[in-house]
Design an enzyme around this catalytic site. Sequence first.
Site, PDB file in Angstrom:
ATOM      1  CE  LYS A   1     -12.785  -7.514   3.582  1.00  0.00           C
ATOM      2  NZ  LYS A   1     -12.021  -6.633   2.663  1.00  0.00           N
TER       3      LYS A   1
ATOM      4  NE  ARG B   1      -2.919  -6.980  -4.539  1.00  0.00           N
ATOM      5  CZ  ARG B   1      -3.624  -7.128  -3.445  1.00  0.00           C
ATOM      6  NH1 ARG B   1      -3.027  -7.480  -2.328  1.00  0.00           N
ATOM      7  NH2 ARG B   1      -4.921  -6.945  -3.438  1.00  0.00           N
TER       8      ARG B   1
ATOM      9  CB  SER C   1      -4.207  -6.745   4.554  1.00  0.00           C
ATOM     10  OG  SER C   1      -3.823  -5.462   4.129  1.00  0.00           O
TER      11      SER C   1
ATOM     12  CG  HIS D   1      -1.909  -1.010   1.402  1.00  0.00           C
ATOM     13  ND1 HIS D   1      -2.001  -1.813   2.514  1.00  0.00           N
ATOM     14  CD2 HIS D   1      -2.922  -1.399   0.588  1.00  0.00           C
ATOM     15  CE1 HIS D   1      -3.029  -2.634   2.389  1.00  0.00           C
ATOM     16  NE2 HIS D   1      -3.611  -2.413   1.214  1.00  0.00           N
TER      17      HIS D   1
HETATM   18  P1  ADP Z   1      -9.949  -3.528  -0.325  1.00  0.00           P
HETATM   19  O1  ADP Z   1     -10.623  -4.329   0.763  1.00  0.00           O
HETATM   20  O2  ADP Z   1     -10.754  -2.328  -0.742  1.00  0.00           O
HETATM   21  O3  ADP Z   1      -9.446  -4.313  -1.504  1.00  0.00           O
HETATM   22  P2  ADP Z   1      -7.180  -3.346   0.542  1.00  0.00           P
HETATM   23  O4  ADP Z   1      -6.687  -2.677   1.778  1.00  0.00           O
HETATM   24  O5  ADP Z   1      -7.018  -4.814   0.461  1.00  0.00           O
HETATM   25  O6  ADP Z   1      -8.679  -2.902   0.425  1.00  0.00           O
HETATM   26  O7  ADP Z   1      -6.484  -2.707  -0.740  1.00  0.00           O
HETATM   27  C1  ADP Z   1      -6.610  -1.347  -1.059  1.00  0.00           C
HETATM   28  C2  ADP Z   1      -6.046  -1.110  -2.457  1.00  0.00           C
HETATM   29  O8  ADP Z   1      -4.638  -1.352  -2.447  1.00  0.00           O
HETATM   30  C3  ADP Z   1      -6.598  -2.030  -3.540  1.00  0.00           C
HETATM   31  O9  ADP Z   1      -6.687  -1.299  -4.745  1.00  0.00           O
HETATM   32  C4  ADP Z   1      -5.552  -3.112  -3.666  1.00  0.00           C
HETATM   33  O10 ADP Z   1      -5.565  -3.703  -4.946  1.00  0.00           O
HETATM   34  C5  ADP Z   1      -4.290  -2.293  -3.449  1.00  0.00           C
HETATM   35  N1  ADP Z   1      -3.167  -3.101  -2.975  1.00  0.00           N
HETATM   36  C6  ADP Z   1      -3.112  -3.868  -1.868  1.00  0.00           C
HETATM   37  N2  ADP Z   1      -1.901  -4.466  -1.749  1.00  0.00           N
HETATM   38  C7  ADP Z   1      -1.163  -4.055  -2.840  1.00  0.00           C
HETATM   39  C8  ADP Z   1       0.162  -4.336  -3.325  1.00  0.00           C
HETATM   40  N3  ADP Z   1       0.966  -5.177  -2.682  1.00  0.00           N
HETATM   41  N4  ADP Z   1       0.557  -3.733  -4.467  1.00  0.00           N
HETATM   42  C9  ADP Z   1      -0.295  -2.908  -5.137  1.00  0.00           C
HETATM   43  N5  ADP Z   1      -1.542  -2.617  -4.738  1.00  0.00           N
HETATM   44  C10 ADP Z   1      -1.985  -3.168  -3.606  1.00  0.00           C
END
Ligand code: ADP
Length: 159
Positions: A41, A90, A128, A17
Amino acid sequence: MKKAIYPGTFDPITLGHINIIERGLRIFDIIIVAVARREEKNPLFTVEERVELIRDVFSENERVVVKPFDGLLVDFARKEGARIILRGLRTVADFEYEMQMSLANKKMNPEMETVFMMTEGVYSYYSSTLIKEIASLGGCVKDMVPEKVEKAMISKYRR
Ligand code: ADP
């Protein structure tokens, strides 16, 4: 001022992130990190804890603003005066979900644009969910999250 909103659950924030936010700052003047409450969730961290952990990472950077939100992202974005949604990509699985979300958001607010940034190198497999699984089983996540997040996870799982 080019303002983008970067929404997510951030349970917890990972170096993946952070990489997206840092690269996003090369394109946008202000990034609002919008932390979705998502109690349904069953998150490991409360929304207040998630916001605090992200604020700690960017405490020196006034171009990153961290706020919790409930409800529809398009409504929150409108309230914040942002018309650009920033999201990370990703995998192909991300693509399918993200495309659906961006089209749905566009339908709800035609002025909204979603901008995608491709993940980089080692971050491509960081999520995460995966990191929580490793930490819950006693594995080391030192290279995947900021130090404060690592400590917070250890103390959650110790309980
Ligand atoms: P959500 O539950 O809305 O998917 P996340 O916290 O999992 O929330 O992710 C928020 C954003 O960050 C999403 O667009 C996700 O694809 C992106 N993201 C998460 N991890 C990575 C990573 N390692 N590299 C690039 N983008 C990421």
